[in-house]
Write an enzyme that holds these catalytic residues in place. Structure first.
Site, mmCIF file in Angstrom:
data_model
loop_
_atom_site.group_PDB
_atom_site.id
_atom_site.type_symbol
_atom_site.label_atom_id
_atom_site.label_comp_id
_atom_site.label_asym_id
_atom_site.label_seq_id
_atom_site.Cartn_x
_atom_site.Cartn_y
_atom_site.Cartn_z
ATOM 1 C CE LYS A 1 -18.608 16.294 47.355
ATOM 2 N NZ LYS A 1 -18.123 14.997 47.832
ATOM 3 C CG HIS B 1 -15.642 19.622 45.326
ATOM 4 N ND1 HIS B 1 -16.966 19.988 45.340
ATOM 5 C CD2 HIS B 1 -15.436 18.989 46.502
ATOM 6 C CE1 HIS B 1 -17.523 19.591 46.474
ATOM 7 N NE2 HIS B 1 -16.616 18.973 47.182
ATOM 8 C CG ASP C 1 -19.701 21.126 43.940
ATOM 9 O OD1 ASP C 1 -19.134 21.414 45.013
ATOM 10 O OD2 ASP C 1 -19.102 20.628 42.974
ATOM 11 C CG HIS C 2 -19.279 22.835 49.728
ATOM 12 N ND1 HIS C 2 -19.123 21.478 49.594
ATOM 13 C CD2 HIS C 2 -18.070 23.312 50.122
ATOM 14 C CE1 HIS C 2 -17.891 21.138 49.910
ATOM 15 N NE2 HIS C 2 -17.224 22.230 50.225
ATOM 16 C CD GLU D 1 -9.860 17.356 52.117
ATOM 17 O OE1 GLU D 1 -10.628 17.451 53.089
ATOM 18 O OE2 GLU D 1 -10.013 16.520 51.206
ATOM 19 C CE LYS E 1 -10.648 12.847 52.617
ATOM 20 N NZ LYS E 1 -10.981 14.195 53.089
ATOM 21 N NE ARG F 1 -35.018 5.283 61.823
ATOM 22 C CZ ARG F 1 -35.655 4.363 61.095
ATOM 23 N NH1 ARG F 1 -35.666 4.464 59.776
ATOM 24 N NH2 ARG F 1 -36.265 3.364 61.662
#
Length: 504
Positions: free
Chosen positions: A156, A248, A185-186, A224, A348, A50
């Site tokens: 995703k 994942h 899905d990386h 993480e 996390k 945009r």
């Protein structure tokens, strides 16, 4: 990737071209493919968003992304200049028909200049609510008519639950064939993840042992250090179960548990993954408390800095019931895996960022050594480290040097850095190249997505139906809530973490 295929002339249309994903991952990946000579001579990248930008402003923004996030450091001026010539920008509104008319005009222009038809890849690096809008408008503008040359790539999440994933698949199926849809899905593009299949099916050593007769249990752990930061708006509607386990971690579990495919074709590999998901034991409502636990991080200290709890993150709901940690015990009810628990966890603000698969083998049936000889005795383990270290290590018992028979654990290690001098490609490089080649082996199929949602819906429904009274229940820089340790300790196991230097 298919080694014998040649990439045809390709046009990328990147929706969300001014977004973070394009700057951090997509453009750096395409740039590295260009440096490695993997892109065709005739290619174009059309970024759209945009924000009004000139082509030059768009290129400058992405150059900043390359300089920050490229695995090879700052861009070479000549190489970047040659690459950037293939990039243009189109300010547009994805809801307007004129947007797609402009795309059509540009695509036809490239094909006329190249004097050949091109593969066209529409990459939806946008929020999920725009997937149906963009797909529908592409169809209305006849931009999806050529099923052989048109592809759509979707990031995703593939739906928010089972019902929404079915609706999305139904919509996409009305516009595209399954061969045109690339659900990315990386994690599946990471080198070590791909090596799971090579390790299992290219070697005679492990596959005969890869079953309930020899394997005690399997752990899949993705932890993480980071909190949600500025993503609390998205994350509060997702949570760890949706954000990580549904995609994942279940994909990693499928790679570990799948039967040997007949060949390495995309549908054969994906069929075997779906078989695993369909064989996994479903949860009755009363099973959820015993087999799944959740957590939410509170404040604490990370590497000498005080960090806020989840409910104090910018934009977060101060009474949020969203889990930032989840651990689940799964079973695969088939002949190979009957009775073998698969433990998965993710969270996390944990002590360390790491992605590790641990396969623990059963103990020897009879130990001939006196107890005092085995002060550090442990069962054999196979440890596949996906990140930050990329390695596969087999832990076995061996005699310690000396006059006495003393045993201890030693590692037999395959380490990427120690074995190969070339730098491993980023996951998106592999996946984008496969998209151009039309190879869907590393991409999710519609029935895979729905089977994964079907598996976790009882847990989601249970957690949404009753608020946790203990949140927050773990502090930053810990390994998660105590209930996660209890989940695995009840079976006589403990969560495995690889030491920082990979040694004991």
């Amino acid at each position: 990737m298919s080694p014998n295929k040649k990439v045809q002339p390709t046009i990328f249309v990147i929706f969300g071209g001014t977004g973070d994903l394009n700057a951090r991952k997509l453009t750096p990946a395409l740039y590295h493919l260009f440096l490695d000579g993997q892109l065709p001579e005739q290619f174009a990248i059309i970024g759209t968003g945009r924000t009004p930008l000139s082509d030059e402003q768009f290129r400058t923004r992405l150059l900043d992304g390359i300089n920050q996030f490229s695995r090879t450091g700052k861009a070479d001026k000549k190489a970047w200049s040659d690459f950037a010539e293939h990039m243009v920008y189109q300010a547009s509104d994805v809801q307007e028909a004129t947007t797609y008319q402009q795309f059509s005009k540009r695509i036809k222009g490239y094909e006329k200049d190249w004097d050949t038809e091109a593969n066209v890849i529409y990459y939806l690096a946008v929020a999920p609510e725009f997937f149906p809008v963009i797909a529908g408008n592409l169809a209305k503008s006849s931009l999806t008519a050529d099923a052989e040359r048109t592809r759509i790539v979707i990031e995703k999440p593939f739906g928010h639950d089972l019902e929404s994933s079915r609706e999305l698949n139904k919509l996409l199926g009305q516009i595209f064939t399954e061969r045109q849809i690339y659900r990315i899905d990386h994690y599946l593009g990471k080198e070590t993840v791909q090596n799971i299949m090579a390790f299992r099916f290219a070697n005679a050593l492990f596959e005969p042992l890869w079953n309930r007769n020899y394997i005690d249990h399997v752990q899949i752990s993705v932890t993480e250090q980071l909190g949600v930061g500025e993503r609390s708006g998205y994350y509060d509607g997702a949570g760890a179960l949706r954000d990580m386990i549904q995609n994942h971690l279940l994909q990693l579990l499928c790679l570990v548990a799948m039967e040997p495919p007949v060949d390495f074709t995309a549908d054969e590999v994906r069929n075997r993954k779906v078989d695993v998901l369909r064989a996994m034991r479903r949860f009755a409502p009363e099973d959820v408390r015993e087999s799944a636990v959740r957590g939410q991080y509170g404040d604490g200290w990370m590497e000498g800095k005080q960090v806020p709890g989840y409910r104090e993150e910018p934009g977060a709901n101060p009474t949020s019931n969203t889990e930032t940690f989840a651990a689940v015990k799964f079973f695969v009810d088939n002949w190979r895996w009957q009775g073998v628990p698969f433990y998965v966890r993710t969270g996390k603000r944990l002590h360390r960022s790491a992605s590790i698969i641990t396969v623990q083998f059963k103990d020897v049936p009879h130990c001939i050594f006196p107890a005092e000889t085995a002060e550090s005795w442990q069962q054999n383990r196979l440890i596949i480290s996906i990140q930050p270290e990329m390695s596969i290590r087999l832990q076995v018992q061996a005699k310690r040097p000396g006059l006495d028979m003393m045993l201890n654990t030693v590692d037999m290690v395959f380490d990427y850095k120690g074995t190969y001098t070339s730098q491993a490609p980023e996951a998106y490089e592999t996946l984008l190249l496969d998209t151009m080649l039309g190879d869907q082996t590393l991409f999710m199929r519609g029935d895979q997505v729905e089977a994964a949602w079907d598996l976790i819906m009882p847990i989601l429904n249970s957690w949404q139906g009753r608020a946790s009274q203990s949140f927050p229940n773990y502090s930053a820089d810990s390994w998660g809530p105590e209930v996660a340790e209890a989940l695995i300790a009840r079976d006589g196991f403990h969560w495995f973490t690889l030491p920082l230097n990979g040694k004991h």
